[in-house]
Structure formats: structure tokens, C-alpha cells
Design an enzyme around this catalytic site. Sequence first.
Site, PDB file in Angstrom:
ATOM      1  N   PHE A 149      -4.520   9.213   6.153  1.00 40.89           N
ATOM      2  CA  PHE A 149      -5.212  10.133   7.070  1.00 40.89           C
ATOM      3  C   PHE A 149      -6.607   9.966   6.621  1.00 40.89           C
ATOM      4  O   PHE A 149      -7.354  10.984   6.085  1.00 40.89           O
ATOM      5  CB  PHE A 149      -4.669  11.664   6.918  1.00 40.89           C
ATOM      6  CG  PHE A 149      -3.345  11.846   7.026  1.00 40.89           C
ATOM      7  CD1 PHE A 149      -2.858  11.564   8.314  1.00 40.89           C
ATOM      8  CD2 PHE A 149      -2.586  11.687   6.301  1.00 40.89           C
ATOM      9  CE1 PHE A 149      -1.728  11.899   8.667  1.00 40.89           C
ATOM     10  CE2 PHE A 149      -0.838  12.083   6.604  1.00 40.89           C
ATOM     11  CZ  PHE A 149      -0.741  12.017   7.688  1.00 40.89           C
ATOM     12  N   ASP A 264       4.036   8.491  -1.066  1.00 47.85           N
ATOM     13  CA  ASP A 264       3.696   7.372  -0.388  1.00 47.85           C
ATOM     14  C   ASP A 264       3.250   6.218  -1.427  1.00 47.85           C
ATOM     15  O   ASP A 264       2.097   5.858  -1.213  1.00 47.85           O
ATOM     16  CB  ASP A 264       2.567   7.640   0.695  1.00 47.85           C
ATOM     17  CG  ASP A 264       2.220   6.246   1.635  1.00 47.85           C
ATOM     18  OD1 ASP A 264       3.205   5.673   1.608  1.00 47.85           O
ATOM     19  OD2 ASP A 264       1.516   6.458   2.429  1.00 47.85           O
TER      20      ASP A 264
END
Length: 527
Positions: A149, A264
Site C-alpha cells: 500500500f 506478507d
Amino acid sequence: MSLCGARANAKMMAAYNGGTSAAAAGHHHHHHHHLPHLPPPHLHHHHHPQHHLHPGSAAAVHPVQQHTSSAAAAAAAAAAAAAMLNPGQQQPYFPSPAPGQAPGPAAAAPAQVQAAAAATVKAHHHQHSHHPQQQLDIEPDRPIGYGAFGVVWSVTDPRDGKRVALKKMPNVFQNLVSCKRVFRELKMLCFFKHDNVLSALDILQPPHIDYFEEIYVVTELMQSDLHKIIVSPQPLSSDHVKVFLYQILRGLKYLHSAGILHRDIKPGNLLVNSNCVLKICDFGLARVEELDESRHMTQEVVTQYYRAPEILMGSRHYSNAIDIWSVGCIFAELLGRRILFQAQSPIQQLDLITDLLGTPSLEAMRTACEGAKAHILRGPHKQPSLPVLYTLSSQATHEAVHLLCRMLVFDPSKRISAKDALAHPYLDEGRLRYHTCMCKCCFSTSTGRVYTSDFEPVTNPKFDDTFEKNLSSVRQVKEIIHQFILEQQKGNRVPLCINPQSAAFKSFISSTVAQPSEMPPSPLVWE
């Protein structure tokens, strides 16, 4: 990218095993044996200053000297218009935008205030700034990566001339979910204090709250990442593999001790500098572990190739063991220089895992959803084929494969922890090399190396996410984040702010966020 040589050091091993600090006997030897240099090919220009820039071209950033005449002020304003980062004023906050005050990103500001932004630098100065002429041969800013992001640029800090990374967190205030996620990541970046975890060096001064749409975080600039290194043609020695794996686990032990799941872990989120120092980055998907097993957790996590079987099988509750699975996949990738489980779909991903590990027991699948269990039980019964891991490369020794097999365990409750993995003998040489010549926690004296008392530190207290419970509206979170950033301003350093008039900034503001391949994975819907 080179590693320095490290001799087996009995005192260091004693220090590790006994938990006491020790100075190495005799002089620290300096005939360092350099391992293959691994420069990141397309980032090579980080090391070379670019051609000289002139005022008005897209110079990276500029501090501006206190003006003494209108001519000097005009010159300063012209130079600053080219610069992307400027030292801000000490007290730039007013109930509403003051005349000549930069409201922040041009995209968010009304036209008349944009016009006033060019005068910002002229209107407010700070005595600690340097002369603009000293800064004119700075490299232009450039994009260096995309996270889950946000987009990251390299810039120059005008206060000390150092190259740093600037991460733009865009569209922060779209909805309450994005507000909370960004605030969580921001708080984490400011909380972390560990050499193998990327943290915030600074946060750019926010504009007045009415124009506050983006957040810019300054972090250390790293030259490469593990993905670029793995796909490069340069050889990776077993020393490289050990020192990389040691640092990944050292950073992960710290994160897990803070009660944080990264969610992640993949080679592209492991930044590496030219000395092989590694830092875990991108906390856009990270969260505090959920101890209440009845509470559901999102399954839209972890890039597919590195996704643990319990997530692939639709488990609604998982632990920090998901990060260890990802590390196991990366360890195998470092050894074999190819992705271990490279499947076209999440179901095929699970099939590749069971090809290697064999059909899991019902006990190992206890958290899986019924559809996923049915898929496994419908298929043929598979025997494990773990010895195939020895064929990854000549570096896949007994010790390496033994540790790898402790990470790639189907049942998350039986998977090794970061703490226990660090105690595995395979990592002894990585620890020695890291603490002999790469770390910041040990130091050399005329009589030898003085080692820290704690080679793999943890954090106390844990990261506290209770602040999220009371966040109820976008406007409220916006005010809280705005206040949080003001409180973070580091002591007496000149605060930095964006210059919305610079060409580099206009390019930065329009740069895309997250390429399609980088978007968070979609969940698998089991029938």
C-alpha cells in the site's frame, strides 16, 4: 555486495551460549575475505552522483538559507521550487492555512493556495538551514519500489545531505478501514527499534488538517532486496545464505516478541544494503496476533507462493507460524535460486505443498475449512518426498535441509519458532559473521571485539493495538493521526515538508501505487 570474513570465535560462541558479553582474545584480524560483490543491477546509480543540476531543474531537495535581501529570497524561492523536500518551519500550524503557507500536496489544495505555495520558502525560514548553492549537484529523485500500500522514492535529506527513502501512503482517508490500517502501519514504523526491521526515521510535516490527504514517511535507503538478488546472475555463497537467513529470523523473532504477525514475508519485502545488512519492510498487512481463536482473521494475506497451508485451506484463525512458513519458502529459494512452490492457483499451490510434504493427517488439518479437507481427502494419498530438498543445490547440506524441514511443517503448531530456529547449528556461522563485522550492537576495540550480551533481542512491552478499538470515524482518525505526527517530530531537528511546486514532487504525486501483481491476494473460496 560483499561480506567480510569472520573466523570462528570461541569467545563469541561462549557469549552466545552463556548470554554474557565477551571481548575477543587478541587483535581483531583485518584480512577480510570479500565474497562476491552483488550490486543491484538497475539500482547501481545509487552509488554514483548524477550530472550537476542547476536551479530550476528537478533537484531532489533543498534547505533554504535565511534570506537577507529580496534578490536572495527570489533566488532561494526559484531553487526551492525545484526541490522536493524543504525544511519546514518550527510552528507551521495555524487554525486555518495562513497566507503563504504550503497546504501540502498540490492535488489536494485549491488553486489559489497552490499559487501561494511557491512563496512558502520565502515566507518562512529556519536558522539551521544551509546555503542552497551547496546542494545543487544532488541526484534527482526516483521511484525505487512499490509496497502493498504505497510507493517509495529515494530523496536527499536537505538537513544532512544523506540519501533516504520516502514512502508515500496515499488515499489514507478514503474510509475507516484504510484509516485504521495506515495508522497501524505508521504506529508500527515508529515503534520498531531493531536493526533488521525497517523503521521510521522521520515523518514529513503534515499540512493543515483541511488539506491533509497523504502521509510521507522517511526511512533508511536500502540498495536492493532479496528478490532482485535471487533473480540476479551473481553467485550466492553459503555464507550469504546463512547471514541473510540469520537476519530474517533475527528480525522476525523481534516482531513476534512484539506480538506482531507480518503476513506478507516475501523476498521483495526483505531489503538489503551493499554490506548485506537485511531489513524486513512493508507492514501494510501486519497486525497484532489474535489470541481469541473464536475471532475470525482475514484470509487476504501473504503473496500466494509464500502462503502457509493453513491459510490456503481457509483457516479462520492463524498464528505467527504463517511467517515462518514464508521464511522456509525463501530459505529454499535462496538455496535453489527458484521459487519453491510456484503454482498457478491457490488450489495448485496446496497440491505442490502436499507433493513435497505428503498428505497431511486429519490432526494437521484441524483448522481447515471442510471444502479444503474434502479436496485433500478426495485426492490420492501422497508419501512425503522431503529428500528432494537435497537437490536444491550443493549448499543444501544436512544441517540446511534439517532446519528447512523444521520450517516447512504442515501443522502450524509443530512448525519451529523464530527463536528456536535461531538456536539451530546451521545459523551459528551466520550469527558469527553478522556480529563480527556487520551489526551495530557489538564494537571493536584495540584488544578485540566486544560482543553484546543479547545477540537476538526481543521487545518489551509488546506493540499495543488497543488504540484501534476506539476509532469510529474518518474525521476522528484523521485528527488523531495529524496529532500523532506532530508529536513524533524528532526533538530539535528542523522539520521537513514537501515542496508541492517541484517537478519531482509532481511526478511522485502521480506515480501509481502497487502494480497489479503486487496487490494483496484474493481469498480462495472453497466450495
